[in-house]
Write a protein that holds these residues in place. Structure first.
Motif, PDB file in Angstrom:
ATOM      1  N   LEU A 176       0.537  -1.327  -0.085  1.00 23.68           N
ATOM      2  CA  LEU A 176      -0.065  -0.645   0.291  1.00 23.68           C
ATOM      3  C   LEU A 176       0.696   1.483   0.140  1.00 23.68           C
ATOM      4  CD1 LEU A 176      -2.303  -0.671   2.964  1.00 23.68           C
ATOM      5  CD2 LEU A 176      -2.970  -0.914   0.255  1.00 23.68           C
ATOM      6  N   LYS A 177       0.442   2.238  -0.270  1.00 24.40           N
ATOM      7  CA  LYS A 177       0.767   3.747  -0.558  1.00 24.40           C
ATOM      8  C   LYS A 177       0.814   4.200   1.140  1.00 24.40           C
ATOM      9  CE  LYS A 177       1.533   7.930  -3.259  1.00 24.40           C
ATOM     10  NZ  LYS A 177       1.993   8.293  -4.649  1.00 24.40           N
ATOM     11  N   LEU A 178       0.786   4.069   1.936  1.00 28.48           N
ATOM     12  CA  LEU A 178       0.348   4.563   3.032  1.00 28.48           C
ATOM     13  C   LEU A 178       1.843   5.462   3.690  1.00 28.48           C
ATOM     14  CD1 LEU A 178      -1.858   3.289   5.460  1.00 28.48           C
ATOM     15  CD2 LEU A 178       0.063   1.981   6.207  1.00 28.48           C
ATOM     16  N   ASN A 179       1.590   6.303   3.352  1.00 27.15           N
ATOM     17  CA  ASN A 179       1.702   7.612   4.936  1.00 27.15           C
ATOM     18  C   ASN A 179       1.367   8.309   4.861  1.00 27.15           C
ATOM     19  OD1 ASN A 179       0.725   9.197   2.566  1.00 27.15           O
ATOM     20  ND2 ASN A 179       2.537   8.591   0.742  1.00 27.15           N
ATOM     21  N   GLN A 180       2.040   9.857   5.127  1.00 27.93           N
ATOM     22  CA  GLN A 180       1.040  10.482   6.209  1.00 27.93           C
ATOM     23  C   GLN A 180      -0.212  11.544   6.003  1.00 27.93           C
ATOM     24  OE1 GLN A 180       4.532  11.396   4.884  1.00 27.93           O
ATOM     25  NE2 GLN A 180       4.642  13.445   4.925  1.00 27.93           N
ATOM     26  N   PHE A 181      -0.281  11.339   4.105  1.00 22.31           N
ATOM     27  CA  PHE A 181      -1.339  11.474   3.688  1.00 22.31           C
ATOM     28  C   PHE A 181      -2.325  10.467   3.860  1.00 22.31           C
ATOM     29  CE2 PHE A 181       2.170  13.683   1.631  1.00 22.31           C
ATOM     30  CZ  PHE A 181       2.147  14.996   2.143  1.00 22.31           C
ATOM     31  N   THR A 182      -2.162   9.592   3.201  1.00 25.70           N
ATOM     32  CA  THR A 182      -3.045   8.337   3.488  1.00 25.70           C
ATOM     33  C   THR A 182      -3.482   7.858   4.929  1.00 25.70           C
ATOM     34  OG1 THR A 182      -1.241   6.653   2.279  1.00 25.70           O
ATOM     35  CG2 THR A 182      -2.563   8.266   1.281  1.00 25.70           C
ATOM     36  N   LEU A 183      -2.591   7.955   5.577  1.00 23.93           N
ATOM     37  CA  LEU A 183      -2.600   7.493   6.772  1.00 23.93           C
ATOM     38  C   LEU A 183      -3.876   7.140   6.980  1.00 23.93           C
ATOM     39  CD1 LEU A 183      -1.517   6.128   8.791  1.00 23.93           C
ATOM     40  CD2 LEU A 183      -0.456   7.922   9.918  1.00 23.93           C
ATOM     41  N   LYS A 184      -4.681   7.995   7.204  1.00 24.12           N
ATOM     42  CA  LYS A 184      -6.455   8.565   7.299  1.00 24.12           C
ATOM     43  C   LYS A 184      -7.225   7.023   7.066  1.00 24.12           C
ATOM     44  CE  LYS A 184      -7.022  12.576   4.946  1.00 24.12           C
ATOM     45  NZ  LYS A 184      -7.973  13.451   5.200  1.00 24.12           N
ATOM     46  N   LYS A 185      -6.779   7.146   5.357  1.00 24.00           N
ATOM     47  CA  LYS A 185      -8.142   5.837   4.981  1.00 24.00           C
ATOM     48  C   LYS A 185      -7.572   4.888   5.664  1.00 24.00           C
ATOM     49  CE  LYS A 185      -7.822   9.040   0.656  1.00 24.00           C
ATOM     50  NZ  LYS A 185      -7.253   8.601  -0.744  1.00 24.00           N
ATOM     51  N   PHE A 186      -5.867   4.338   6.425  1.00 20.18           N
ATOM     52  CA  PHE A 186      -5.422   2.819   6.550  1.00 20.18           C
ATOM     53  C   PHE A 186      -5.171   1.889   4.899  1.00 20.18           C
ATOM     54  CE2 PHE A 186      -5.757  -0.232  10.299  1.00 20.18           C
ATOM     55  CZ  PHE A 186      -4.445  -0.255  10.693  1.00 20.18           C
ATOM     56  N   LEU A 187      -6.668   1.137   5.539  1.00 21.05           N
ATOM     57  CA  LEU A 187      -6.808  -0.247   4.783  1.00 21.05           C
ATOM     58  C   LEU A 187      -6.770  -0.212   3.711  1.00 21.05           C
ATOM     59  CD1 LEU A 187      -8.309  -2.821   7.467  1.00 21.05           C
ATOM     60  CD2 LEU A 187      -5.273  -2.760   6.858  1.00 21.05           C
ATOM     61  N   SER A 188      -7.431   1.508   2.673  1.00 20.84           N
ATOM     62  CA  SER A 188      -7.551   1.826   2.305  1.00 20.84           C
ATOM     63  C   SER A 188      -6.964   2.561   0.829  1.00 20.84           C
ATOM     64  CB  SER A 188      -9.014   1.883   2.167  1.00 20.84           C
ATOM     65  OG  SER A 188      -9.211   3.230   2.839  1.00 20.84           O
ATOM     66  N   ALA A 189      -5.885   2.527   1.927  1.00 25.78           N
ATOM     67  CA  ALA A 189      -4.680   3.101   1.156  1.00 25.78           C
ATOM     68  C   ALA A 189      -4.729   2.860  -0.145  1.00 25.78           C
ATOM     69  CB  ALA A 189      -3.733   3.252   1.971  1.00 25.78           C
TER      70      ALA A 189
END
Length: 324
Positions: free
Chosen positions: A55-68
């Motif tokens: 997943l592209k999991l960073n400070q911008f997509t962290l709030k999406k968590f599993l749906s990043a």
């Protein structure tokens, strides 16, 4: 049952998993909580970490968590091959340092622990006190070990340089231990110091289970002390040695506490000569919010550990077989 030449030969019936569960309901009920705990504590986080690694999991997509957003193998490419990536920077050096660190610590701890176990296994005055004192390093938390040895390695005020230079005159001048190529030794020595007691206790328990009859018979045959050690002590301790080596290698590959506290009390950087995999991953993933790449790096480390376990199994496979 089948009959051949007036001999009765019993063939063992193999039950399916379903039949085994039905026949041993109570036993499976007892181990069910442990299985559930392993799923919650180990397998589910492992699967989640594997999912995070793609997943592209960073400070911008962290709030999406599993749906990043899905990144595929981009995170693995950033860790292993992309020179512009912060995760790639220093990762291979940390991998090299960790390999050296794990091998030296594992075998040195085993050698010193075996020597200490054989020493305290003998009868002598104040043996109980000696065993207690030798256990002291294991009682000290690893975080405290890192902080204490960090002060001891200081160039001007540290006790190590005072002993080596001012008192014993072994070195001509006070070296830097916490920077440069000496850093890895500054990490290895306290790690060995802390982990020897546990290995000593395990090997001491094994030594006390070896019957004296073996040594008496060997002595009657004229065996020397080294021959008794080689042909009696080592073979009978091989299962314990194998298990200790396995635990040690895994423990040192995932080592973090001593290094993190020795350099900056949890926030420092030991440099390219002392950076380990866990400190590198923690700094480059949590420090820059690259959680997807950090998860990919941990998967790479896990694959390395599995390779080590596979090699260990090939070496100690015969020691794991229980004779019936």
């Amino acid at each position: 049952m089948k009959i051949e030449k007036n001999e009765v030969v019993y063939t063992e019936h193999k039950y399916s998993l379903k039949e085994n569960i039905r026949r041993n309901k109570f036993a499976y009920a007892l181990i069910a909580p442990a299985i559930v705990a392993m799923l919650i504590v180990q397998l589910i986080p492992m699967a989640q970490g594997l999912y995070f690694s793609v997943l592209k999991l960073n400070q911008f997509t962290l709030k999406k968590f599993l749906s990043a957003p899905f990144a595929g193998f981009e995170n693995f490419n950033r860790v292993l091959f992309d020179p512009s990536s912060n995760m790639r920077s220093g990762f291979l050096e940390a991998l090299r340092n960790t390999g050296i660190y794990a091998v030296i610590c594992s075998f040195m701890v085993l050698a010193i622990g075996l020597a200490a176990a054989m020493a305290v296994n003998r009868e002598f005055k104040f043996r109980g006190l000696a065993r207690t004192l030798l256990l002291t390093p294991w009682v000290v938390p690893s975080y405290v070990v890192g902080m204490l040895w960090g002060f001891m390695w200081q160039q001007d005020t540290g006790i190590i340089n005072r002993i080596l230079v001012d008192w014993l005159h072994i070195l001509p001048e006070k070296p830097f231990w916490l920077t440069g190529s000496n850093v890895l030794w500054a990490i290895i020595i306290p790690t060995i110091w802390r982990n020897v007691p546990l290995v000593m206790i395990m090997l001491l328990a094994g030594l006390q289970n070896i019957s004296e009859d073996y040594y008496e018979a060997a002595e009657i045959d004229g065996a020397s002390g080294f021959q008794k050690f080689r042909h009696i002590t080592l073979p009978l301790l091989k299962p314990i040695i194998g298990v200790q080596l396995l635990f040690a290698m895994i423990n040192y590959i995932y080592s973090y506490n001593i290094v993190s506290m020795m350099f900056g009390h949890g926030a420092g950087y030991p440099g390219k000569w002392g950076d380990l995999l866990m400190t590198n991953i923690q700094r480059n993933s949590f420090g820059t919010w690259n959680f997807g790449a950090g998860a990919a790096a941990t998967i790479v480390v896990m694959i390395c550990v599995l390779a080590v376990v596979g090699l260990w199994y090939r070496v100690f496979r015969d020691s794991l077989v229980v004779d019936e």
